[in-house]
Design an enzyme around this catalytic site. Structure first.
Site, PDB file in Angstrom:
ATOM      1  N   ARG A 125     -30.119   8.706 -43.544  1.00 34.52           N
ATOM      2  CA  ARG A 125     -30.347   9.733 -42.510  1.00 34.52           C
ATOM      3  C   ARG A 125     -30.721  11.072 -43.125  1.00 34.52           C
ATOM      4  O   ARG A 125     -31.453  11.854 -42.505  1.00 34.52           O
ATOM      5  CB  ARG A 125     -29.107   9.881 -41.650  1.00 34.52           C
ATOM      6  CG  ARG A 125     -28.938   8.689 -40.733  1.00 34.52           C
ATOM      7  CD  ARG A 125     -27.663   8.776 -39.963  1.00 34.52           C
ATOM      8  NE  ARG A 125     -27.624   7.747 -38.933  1.00 34.52           N
ATOM      9  CZ  ARG A 125     -26.528   7.392 -38.301  1.00 34.52           C
ATOM     10  NH1 ARG A 125     -25.380   7.951 -38.583  1.00 34.52           N
ATOM     11  NH2 ARG A 125     -26.586   6.451 -37.380  1.00 34.52           N
ATOM     12  N   GLY A 164     -30.479  -2.386 -34.135  1.00 35.64           N
ATOM     13  CA  GLY A 164     -29.808  -2.678 -35.399  1.00 35.64           C
ATOM     14  C   GLY A 164     -30.065  -4.048 -35.987  1.00 35.64           C
ATOM     15  O   GLY A 164     -30.471  -4.157 -37.144  1.00 35.64           O
ATOM     16  N   GLY A 179     -28.991   3.599 -30.023  1.00 31.26           N
ATOM     17  CA  GLY A 179     -28.762   3.922 -28.606  1.00 31.26           C
ATOM     18  C   GLY A 179     -29.893   4.716 -27.963  1.00 31.26           C
ATOM     19  O   GLY A 179     -30.312   4.418 -26.847  1.00 31.26           O
ATOM     20  N   LYS A 198     -26.304 -11.226 -25.945  1.00 30.26           N
ATOM     21  CA  LYS A 198     -25.959 -11.165 -24.522  1.00 30.26           C
ATOM     22  C   LYS A 198     -27.086 -10.634 -23.663  1.00 30.26           C
ATOM     23  O   LYS A 198     -27.750  -9.673 -24.016  1.00 30.26           O
ATOM     24  CB  LYS A 198     -24.756 -10.250 -24.336  1.00 30.26           C
ATOM     25  CG  LYS A 198     -23.480 -10.824 -24.898  1.00 30.26           C
ATOM     26  CD  LYS A 198     -22.359  -9.864 -24.656  1.00 30.26           C
ATOM     27  CE  LYS A 198     -21.038 -10.446 -25.121  1.00 30.26           C
ATOM     28  NZ  LYS A 198     -19.994  -9.424 -25.068  1.00 30.26           N
TER      29      LYS A 198
HETATM   30  P1  AMP Z   1     -27.176  -8.010 -30.026  1.00 26.34           P
HETATM   31  O1  AMP Z   1     -26.219  -7.059 -30.671  1.00 26.34           O
HETATM   32  O2  AMP Z   1     -26.882  -8.285 -28.585  1.00 26.34           O
HETATM   33  O3  AMP Z   1     -28.621  -7.668 -30.298  1.00 26.34           O
HETATM   34  O4  AMP Z   1     -26.896  -9.409 -30.710  1.00 26.34           O
HETATM   35  C1  AMP Z   1     -27.129  -9.670 -32.053  1.00 26.34           C
HETATM   36  C2  AMP Z   1     -26.344 -10.884 -32.430  1.00 26.34           C
HETATM   37  O5  AMP Z   1     -26.739 -11.976 -31.652  1.00 26.34           O
HETATM   38  C3  AMP Z   1     -26.521 -11.318 -33.857  1.00 26.34           C
HETATM   39  O6  AMP Z   1     -25.343 -11.033 -34.564  1.00 26.34           O
HETATM   40  C4  AMP Z   1     -26.777 -12.820 -33.757  1.00 26.34           C
HETATM   41  O7  AMP Z   1     -25.993 -13.565 -34.643  1.00 26.34           O
HETATM   42  C5  AMP Z   1     -26.371 -13.126 -32.334  1.00 26.34           C
HETATM   43  N1  AMP Z   1     -27.035 -14.317 -31.816  1.00 26.34           N
HETATM   44  C6  AMP Z   1     -28.330 -14.623 -31.854  1.00 26.34           C
HETATM   45  N2  AMP Z   1     -28.542 -15.839 -31.338  1.00 26.34           N
HETATM   46  C7  AMP Z   1     -27.351 -16.338 -30.964  1.00 26.34           C
HETATM   47  C8  AMP Z   1     -26.920 -17.568 -30.383  1.00 26.34           C
HETATM   48  N3  AMP Z   1     -27.796 -18.521 -30.065  1.00 26.34           N
HETATM   49  N4  AMP Z   1     -25.609 -17.714 -30.148  1.00 26.34           N
HETATM   50  C9  AMP Z   1     -24.739 -16.746 -30.463  1.00 26.34           C
HETATM   51  N5  AMP Z   1     -25.070 -15.560 -31.003  1.00 26.34           N
HETATM   52  C10 AMP Z   1     -26.371 -15.364 -31.264  1.00 26.34           C
END
Ligand code: AMP
Length: 397
Positions: free
Chosen positions: A35, A355, A378, A199
């Site tokens: 940063r 991230g 964010g 999610k």
């Molecule tokens: P996010 O912070 O919502 O962008 O999620 C990122 C995380 O999603 C990463 O740590 C991945 O390991 C996880 N991820 C990706 N694909 C899957 C999956 N099929 N099942 C569970 N976690 C997942």
């Protein structure tokens, strides 16, 4: 609008809001100075143009008033080194008579660091009187802290009103805004967004906003299974948000109405455990075995997604399409990254943000092969959601 390049800084004192919220270890050593280095082009440009530089930032989360462990003082020696050994003065506070006197005495080419803005709760409260006191220290306000651009704090937005004609984006914020606008406001078509991650709930607002501008929306990662289940598929033990099944169906309908083409996994790599040592099988995305989970996309899906990406002229990638942290489930994410790199080499504009996708491009050595990497977290996500960022609007108004 004035930019750092066009503005005449000679003899002026520039109050520069940077994001120097760097991690420190117990000896107060900086463990990652990304940063700080990111703000150097702005600081050096202003110094080279004959300005004096007053650096403002927050550091950590001080609770009530000054705390030595959050003092910007810890950053001064490293900032001095980054500026080629230039002397960097440290103010006792960010407002008050002593600080004012130091700012007033600052000469062209000199650098002063103000103490942590968040030692005063008025900073996060967006207090106008506090912003006014900050504004008294300089002649021009420069916002180079994209990471806090979604906050209407005193130093990130409110103080703009005291500089109606002397407010500018720093080079870092200018390039973030320019890159995001290239994607969101004037995309060369076809425009494809790849949304992954765990999610659907955390990405719903972004997906809804992107439906207004994309031609193709590729869905990967854990959120796949909420959509698959919503359409009657068998997802075994895959991650799923049952509260979002109806919303998933609505998004599909909205996409159809807007002429956006959704692309989902047709096959996945299922595993009998969330581990590198798991047994795996490629199965149709809607026929996952009981007690197995889909942890990556399958080979046919990789081919389909890569084809869509290769035909795109603008690409936005947010979120991995599998559990890429484990090598066994990293193949899909790596292939998507490579498809984006190939499309970029052919002339597409690609923006990677959020991230985990940034971690993925770094892991696969693709950072130099995409057009732009946004590290703002964010703030970037809120921009993608279509929200007005106070720190951006304050400069543009
Ligand atoms: P996010 O912070 O919502 O962008 O999620 C990122 C995380 O999603 C990463 O740590 C991945 O390991 C996880 N991820 C990706 N694909 C899957 C999956 N099929 N099942 C569970 N976690 C997942």
């Amino acid at each position: 609008m004035q930019t750092i390049e066009t503005y005449d800084f000679s003899g002026k004192k520039a109050l520069i809001r940077v994001d120097f919220n760097v991690p420190l270890n117990e000896q107060f050593e900086i463990t990652d100075d990304t940063r700080m280095t990111a703000a150097l082009p702005t600081l050096n440009t202003i110094l080279a143009k004959g300005g004096a530089v007053i650096v403002m930032s927050h550091l950590g989360r001080p609770k009530k008033g000054p705390e030595d462990k959050f003092s910007l003082r810890h950053l001064v020696p490293h900032l001095s080194a980054l500026l080629g050994g230039k002397e960097v003065k440290m103010a006792p506070d960010c407002i008050g008579e002593a600080t004012k006197a130091m700012a007033a005495a600052l000469k062209p080419g000199e650098v002063l660091v103000l103490e942590n803005l968040r030692f005063h709760p008025e900073e996060e409260g967006g207090d106008e009187e506090f912003a006014r006191q900050l504004s008294e220290l300089g002649d021009v306000w420069v916002n180079d802290a994209f990471g806090t651009a979604h906050r209407a704090h005193a130093s990130t937005a409110v103080m703009a009103k005291f500089f109606p004609h002397d407010k500018l984006f720093g080079l870092l914020v200018a390039s973030e805004v320019e890159s995001l606008d290239k994607v969101l406001k004037a995309p060369k078509r076809p425009f494809t967004a790849i949304m992954g991650g765990s999610k659907v709930s955390s990405k719903i607002t972004i997906i809804e906003n992107l439906l207004n501008s994309v031609d193709h929306l590729i869905i990967g990662g854990g959120m796949t299974y909420t959509f698959v289940k919503a359409q009657g598929g068998k997802i075994g033990g895959s991650i799923c948000e049952d509260d979002y099944l109806e919303l998933a169906k609505e998004l599909l309908k909205k996409a159809e109405a807007k002429g956006v083409k959704f692309h989902f996994a047709v096959d996945v790599l299922e595993a009998d455990a969330f581990a590198e040592t798991a047994n795996t099988k490629v199965v149709p995305a809607n026929a996952i075995d009981d007690n197995w989970s889909g942890l990556d996309v399958g080979p046919e899906t990789i081919r389909n997604f890569s084809k869509v990406i290769s035909e795109s002229n603008t690409i936005l990638w947010n979120g991995p399409v599998g559990v890429f942290e484990m090598d066994k489930f990293a193949g899909g994410t790596k292939a998507i990254g490579e498809a984006i790199a190939t499309a970029t080499a052919k002339g597409a504009f690609s923006l990677v943000g959020g991230g985990d996708s940034v971690a993925a491009v770094n892991k696969f050595g693709l950072a130099e092969k995409v057009s732009y990497i946004s590290t703002a977290g964010g703030a970037m996500l809120e921009y993608l959601e279509g929200r007005v960022l106070p720190g951006i609007a304050a400069v543009q108004e």
